[in-house]
Scaffold this motif. Structure first.
Motif, PDB file in Angstrom:
ATOM      1  N   ARG A 165      39.877  30.597  41.366  1.00  0.00           N
ATOM      2  CA  ARG A 165      40.016  32.047  41.176  1.00  0.00           C
ATOM      3  C   ARG A 165      40.163  32.750  42.520  1.00  0.00           C
ATOM      4  N   ILE A 166      39.367  32.303  43.493  1.00  0.00           N
ATOM      5  CA  ILE A 166      39.446  32.935  44.816  1.00  0.00           C
ATOM      6  C   ILE A 166      40.847  32.767  45.403  1.00  0.00           C
ATOM      7  N   LEU A 167      41.439  31.570  45.187  1.00  0.00           N
ATOM      8  CA  LEU A 167      42.784  31.339  45.736  1.00  0.00           C
ATOM      9  C   LEU A 167      43.870  31.934  44.844  1.00  0.00           C
ATOM     10  N   LYS A 168      43.467  32.593  43.733  1.00  0.00           N
ATOM     11  CA  LYS A 168      44.419  33.196  42.806  1.00  0.00           C
ATOM     12  C   LYS A 168      45.449  32.207  42.286  1.00  0.00           C
TER      13      LYS A 168
ATOM     14  N   SER B  61      34.040  39.371  43.849  1.00  0.00           N
ATOM     15  CA  SER B  61      34.660  39.745  42.563  1.00  0.00           C
ATOM     16  C   SER B  61      34.655  38.605  41.562  1.00  0.00           C
ATOM     17  N   LEU B  62      33.777  37.602  41.754  1.00  0.00           N
ATOM     18  CA  LEU B  62      33.692  36.504  40.782  1.00  0.00           C
ATOM     19  C   LEU B  62      32.861  36.940  39.575  1.00  0.00           C
ATOM     20  N   THR B  79      39.555  41.836  41.536  1.00  0.00           N
ATOM     21  CA  THR B  79      39.704  40.391  41.286  1.00  0.00           C
ATOM     22  C   THR B  79      39.485  39.626  42.584  1.00  0.00           C
ATOM     23  N   PRO B  80      39.091  38.347  42.473  1.00  0.00           N
ATOM     24  CA  PRO B  80      38.869  37.550  43.696  1.00  0.00           C
ATOM     25  C   PRO B  80      40.159  37.417  44.491  1.00  0.00           C
ATOM     26  N   SER B  81      40.016  37.228  45.779  1.00  0.00           N
ATOM     27  CA  SER B  81      41.211  37.036  46.604  1.00  0.00           C
ATOM     28  C   SER B  81      40.870  36.112  47.764  1.00  0.00           C
TER      29      SER B  81
END
Lengths: 275, 250, 314
Positions: A165-168, B61-62, B79-81
Motif C-alpha cells: 500500500r505504501i508503494l501504491k 495513512s495506513l 492514502t499511503p505514499s
C-alpha cells in the motif's frame, strides 16, 4: 555466510531413501515367492521376469515411452493451466467480500467432486477428445491449488501487504510481486496435491473414456492390456504409473518445496549470521 | 531547538484534530495536534499500549481516522505514499524470496546495480547483498529494511520501535547509522519509542504521549548537539525526563 | 536385523494372502453368476426374476453379481469368485487364447448391431473421412471385431479405422453422438441402436450381419472349467433355465415387455416393439464361433487356433 544444515538430517533422509529401495526389492522378491509357493494362475500373477521383459519391450519396441510422454505432457499442461487459472481466481477473489465468498462456495462445492462424476456432462460440453481429458485434469488441480493459494495469500505477513500500500502497487502488481511469491510455499503444497489428484484423474479418465488422440496415454495402456488380457503388460504399465507418480512427488516436488522452505529459513534456521 | 537541520517552509508532517477509536468505540486518542518541522527528528515517547503506534500508522495513512487530517508539506493526504516510509519492529518486513539487494531495490522500478551497492554501504551491509533474509540477524535485517526505505527516496521516515528487539551494542551502532542517514539525506523522522535514552540520543524534539492518549508540549532535546551517553549531562537529563513523565526505573 | 524380522513376518502372512487369492466357491450348493444390464441379457434376467434358476436346480443357492463388462467377468472367474458370466464371442476367444480355463455353454441372444452415423454424405464405410471418430465399447469387443471384418471385406484393410476409434460405453456413445462432438459414428446394439436412429439425420451404414457375412450369436454364456467339471447337474440346470427364459421371451413378447418394463426402466410399448421386431432373438445354438476365430487369428488378435469342441460345450 552460507545457511548450513545439520548433517544429521541429510544422513537420515539418505538412509531413509536407502531403506525404500530395500523395501521395494523385498516386495518384488515377495511377489515371486508367493507366486511360486502358491502356484497361482499366471494370468492373475505373472512371473516377475515376464513383467520386466514386457517393460523393457514396451520401452524399446512398444509405445510405452510415447504414451508416457503423452501422459506427462497432458498432466503437466493441465497442471500449468490449472495453476494459472487458480491465480486468476485468487486475484478475482481478492477484489471484494462478494467475490471471495462466492468463489469459496464454488470451491467447496467443486473440490470434493471427482472429475469422473462429471463425465457425461464433460462429453456434452467438450466431446471426448483431448479437451475433455484436459478439463478433467484441470478440474482435479484447480481447486486444491486455489484453496492453498488463497490461504497463502490470507496468511501473508501484514508488513508485506502494508508495504504494497505504501508503494501504491496496483492489484495485479501486488499479486505478482508480493502475494504470489509470498504464498509460494502454499502454492507448492497445492501443486503437490494437484499433481497427485491429476495423475490419478488422468489415468482413471482414460480407463473410462478411451484413448486421448490416436496414441493414448498410460491409462489407455492399462485399459487396453486389460481388455486384451495381456496381464504382464498390465502390470508393467501399472509399475510405470506408480513409479512416475512417486518420482514426481518425492523427487521433484518435495525437493522443490524443501528448497523454497530452506531459502525462506522455515525448518532448521541454523544459519543465523552474527552481527 | 537545534537549528542545524531545520528548514523553512511548511511543516513536513502536520496532523490536525485527529481522532482514532478502538473497534469498540472508545477513543485511542482524540483531537490531537502534531507538527514536525522539515528536517527534524521527533521522538514520540510513551508507555506501551498508549496508542503511539496507531498514531504512526495514521501518519502513514495506513489506518483511517475518525476525524482530522494529515498534511505532508502543507498538502492533505489520505492514502499511503512512498514518500512516507514506515519501518516496524517486525522480524518479517523483508521478502524472504528475494536476496538483500533485490529487497532493497524493491521500491525502485528500474534498478541499477550501483544503487543497491551505495545503499548497502550506507547501512553497513556492503558484503551481504547476495544473502537471503533468513540468513541475517535481527540487526542486519533492520539495516536492510532501512536501506529499502531509502531506495524509495522518501521525505519522511516513520519508525515504530525499529531497534526495540535488538541488544544495546547493536542498537548503538544503528543509532549512528540512522543519524548519519538523516544528515546525508536531509530527512524528516518521526520515531516512536518507549526508551528515554533512545529519545535523548536521537531526537531534536521529544513529545510524550500518556496512557490516555494525550500529547505533551514538544520539548527541545536538553542535550543540544552533544547527544551521546558520554555527555556528562546525559544521566541527569534522563532522570529529569523520567521523573517528569513518571517513567521511573524499577 | 529388523528388516529380516519384518520379511519373515511377511512370509508367514503370505499363505493367508494366497488363500484369499485362490479361495474358490468351495460350497457345492452355491452357484455364483454375473449378470449384466442390457436387453441382450433379458433371458437371464427374466429367468432370475421368475425364479426359474431355483426351480431348475433345487437345493442350490444362487448368488448374483453385477458386472460392467466382459473383463470384469473374466477377472472374477480367474479369482475364483465366479462360476460363470455372459459376454460377446470375441472377448471369450481372447480369454481362451490367453489361457483362461473357461468354455462357452449356451447362446443367450442374437441381436441386430449396427454402425450409426450422423455425418452428412457418409453412406458407406468408404465414405468415412480421415478425421471422423467412431465410438465403440472397447478394443477386442464384438463391435470392434465386426467393424474390422467389414473394413477387411469392403476396403481390403481390417485396421483402417483403428486410429479413428474411441472407446465409450453405450450410453456415453449415445450422448456423444447427440451432443454433436467429434464422434460422428457409433457401433452399438439395442436399445441404443434404436434410440440413435431417432436422432435427426442419423442412419445405419452397416449392420452386424452384413459385417459378419451371416448370422452370429451376440451374447453367450461362459462357465469356468472347474465348475463345468465339478457341478455337471447345476450346469445343466442353469442351461435349462436360460433356454426357458429365452423361449418365454420369444413366445410371449407382450407379456415379457409388461414384466420387464420396470426392470429396464423403459416404456412397455417401446420394449414390446423391440421384442416383436427382429432386433433381438433369444437362445438357440451358438453361431459364428468358427468365423470369429478364423478372422481374429488372421488379424493377430489370437495366437492359437482351437477346435469347435474345445470352444463350445456339447
Amino acid at each position: 555466510m552460507k545457511n548450513s544444515f545439520s548433517p544429521d538430517t541429510e544422513g537420515n533422509s539418505y538412509r531413509h531413501r536407502h531403506h525404500r529401495w530395500l523395501w521395494l526389492a523385498g516386495l518384488l522378491v515377495l511377489w515371486e515367492l508367493i507366486r511360486r509357493i502358491s502356484g497361482v494362475n499366471p494370468l492373475l500373477m505373472p512371473p516377475l521376469g515376464d513383467i520386466l521383459m514386457e517393460l523393457v519391450h514396451g520401452i524399446f519396441k512398444g509405445m510405452l515411452v510415447r504414451r508416457w510422454l503423452l501422459s506427462m505432457a497432458l498432466v503437466c499442461g493441465g497442471l500449468a493451466a490449472g495453476t494459472v487459472l487458480a491465480m486468476i481466481l485468487v486475484v478475482i477473489s481478492s477484489t471484494g467480500r462478494g467475490a471471495s465468498s462466492f468463489l469459496s462456495l464454488i470451491s467447496s462445492l467443486m473440490h470434493p467432486l471427482p472429475g469422473l462424476a462429471l463425465l457425461p456432462l464433460v462429453i456434452l460440453w467438450f466431446g471426448t477428445g483431448t479437451p475433455a481429458v484436459l478439463f478433467i485434469i484441470i478440474h482435479a488441480v484447480l481447486w486444491p491449488i486455489f484453496v492453498n493459494l488463497e490461504s497463502g495469500v490470507r496468511s501473508l505477513a501484514p508488513a508485506w501487504t502494508g508495504y504494497a500500500r505504501i508503494l501504491k502497487l496496483g492489484r495485479w502488481e501486488t499479486f505478482i510481486r508480493i502475494s504470489l511469491p509470498g504464498s509460494f510455499p502454499h502454492l507448492i503444497s497445492g501443486i503437490r496435491t494437484g499433481w497427485a489428484r491429476s495423475w490419478r484423474a488422468f489415468i482413471a479418465a482414460e480407463m473410462v473414456f478411451g484413448a486421448v488422440g490416436i496414441l493414448g496415454g498410460l491409462g489407455w495402456q492399462l485399459f487396453e492390456s486389460r481388455v486384451m488380457m495381456d496381464t504382464p503388460a498390465l502390470y508393467s504399465a501399472l509399475l510405470v504409473v506408480m513409479l512416475t507418480g512417486m518420482a514426481m512427488e518425492e523427487i521433484i516436488l518435495a525437493r522443490w518445496e524443501n528448497r523454497v522452505r530452506r531459502k525462506w529459513g522455515e525448518p532448521g534456521d541454523t544459519g543465523m549470521a552474527a552481527e | 531547538m537545534s537549528n542545524r537541520s531545520v528548514y523553512p517552509g511548511p511543516a513536513a508532517l502536520e496532523m490536525k484534530d485527529i481522532t482514532r477509536r478502538w473497534p469498540g468505540g472508545e477513543p485511542v486518542f482524540s483531537n490531537l495536534y502534531l507538527s514536525i518541522p522539515r528536517g527534524s527528528i521527533c521522538c514520540l515517547l510513551g508507555p506501551s499500549g498508549c496508542g503511539k503506534s496507531t498514531l504512526l500508522r495514521c501518519a502513514a495513512s495506513l489506518d483511517t481516522m475518525e476525524t482530522g487530517e494529515t498534511l505532508v508539506s502543507g498538502e492533505a493526504v489520505s492514502t499511503p505514499s512512498p514518500e512516507r516510509q514506515l519501518i516496524l519492529q517486525d522480524d518479517r518486513q523483508l521478502f524472504p524470496w528475494l536476496n538483500i539487494s533485490e529487497n532493497i531495490l524493491f521500491p525502485v522500478r528500474r534498478s541499477t546495480a550501483g544503487s543497491a551497492e551505495g545503499l548497502l554501504e550506507m547501512v553497513g551491509l556492503a558484503d551481504s547483498g547476495s544473502l537471503y533474509p533468513s540468513q541475517l540477524s535481527g540487526g542486519m535485517k533492520q539495516r536492510a529494511v532501512l536501506a529499502r526505505s531509502l531506495a524509495a527516496e522518501p521525505e519522511i521516515l516513520l519508525l515504530d520501535e525499529p531497534f526495540g528487539a535488538l541488544d544495546s551494542e547493536i542498537r548503538k551502532r544503528l543509532h549512528r547509522v540512522l543519524l548519519d542517514i538523516h544528515r546525508k539525506r536531509k530527512l524528516t523522522i518521526l520515531l516512536v519509542t518507549h526508551d528515554v535514552n533512545e529519545a535523548l540520543i536521537l531526537a531534536d524534539t521529544i513529545i510524550y504521549m500518556d496512557s490516555s492518549g494525550k500529547l505533551s508540549q514538544p520539548e527541545v532535546n536538553p542535550l543540544g548537539d552533544e547527544r551521546n551517553m558520554e555527555n556528562p549531562q546525559f544521566f541527569q537529563a534522563t532522570m529529569k525526563m523520567r521523573k517528569r513523565y513518571g517513567l521511573l526505573i524499577g | 536385523m529388523k528388516l529380516i524380522k519384518k520379511l519373515v513376518i511377511c512370509i508367514i502372512i503370505s499363505p493367508l494372502m494366497i488363500f484369499f487369492f485362490t479361495s474358490c466357491t468351495e460350497d457345492k450348493r452355491t452357484v455364483t453368476l454375473a449378470e449384466q444390464y442390457g436387453l441382450a441379457y433379458a433371458p437371464v434376467s427374466a429367468a432370475r426374476l421368475k425364479g426359474w434358476f431355483k426351480e431348475e436346480v433345487p437345493e442350490t443357492e444362487f448368488k448374483w453379481q453385477t458386472a460392467g463388462n466382459a473383463a470384469t467377468v473374466r477377472e472374477s472367474i480367474l479369482a475364483g469368485k465366479l462360476d460363470g458370466g455372459f459376454m460377446g464371442i470375441p472377448p471369450y476367444l481372447i480369454g481362451k487364447d490367453r489361457g483362461m480355463k473357461w468354455t462357452a455353454a449356451a447362446a443367450v441372444a442374437r441381436a441386430e448391431l449396427g454402425l450409426v452415423t450422423v455425418q452428412p454424405g457418409v453412406d458407406t464405410l468408404g465414405d468415412i473421412p480421415e478425421n471422423m471418430r467412431i465410438a465403440l465399447p472397447q478394443p477386442g469387443s464384438i463391435q470392434h471385431i465386426l467393424l474390422a471384418m467389414a473394413a477387411d471385406r469392403e476396403l481390403g484393410d481390417a485396421g483402417i479405422f483403428d486410429n479413428r476409434l474411441i472407446t465409450l460405453s453405450h450410453p456415453d456413445g449415445l450422448t456423444a453422438l447427440m451432443a454433436g462432438t467429434e464422434v460422428k459414428a457409433h457401433f452399438t446394439s439395442p436399445p441404443y441402436l434404436q434410440k440413435e436412429l431417432m436422432i435427426p439425420g442419423a442412419r445405419l451404414i452397416l449392420d452386424g450381419n452384413e459385417a459378419f457375412g451371416g448370422e452370429f450369436t451376440f451374447i453367450i454364456a461362459v462357465f469356468s472349467d472347474d465348475f463345468i467339471k465339478s457341478h455337471p447337474e447345476e450346469l445343466a440346470g442353469v442351461r435349462r433355465a436360460i433356454q426357458r427364459g429365452a423361449d418365454w421371451l420369444n413366445e410371449n413378447p407382450d407379456e415379457a415387455a409388461a414384466f420387464l418394463a420396470d426392470y429396464y426402466r423403459m416404456e412397455e410399448s417401446e420394449l414390446s416393439r423391440i421384442f416383436h421386431s427382429a432386433a433381438l432373438s433369444y437362445g438357440g445354438d451358438i453361431l459364428g464361433m468358427e468365423d470369429f476365430q478364423d478372422f481374429m487369428l488372421k488379424r493377430g488378435y489370437l495366437k492359437n487356433g482351437l477346435q469347435d469342441e474345445e470352444l463350445i460345450l456339447p
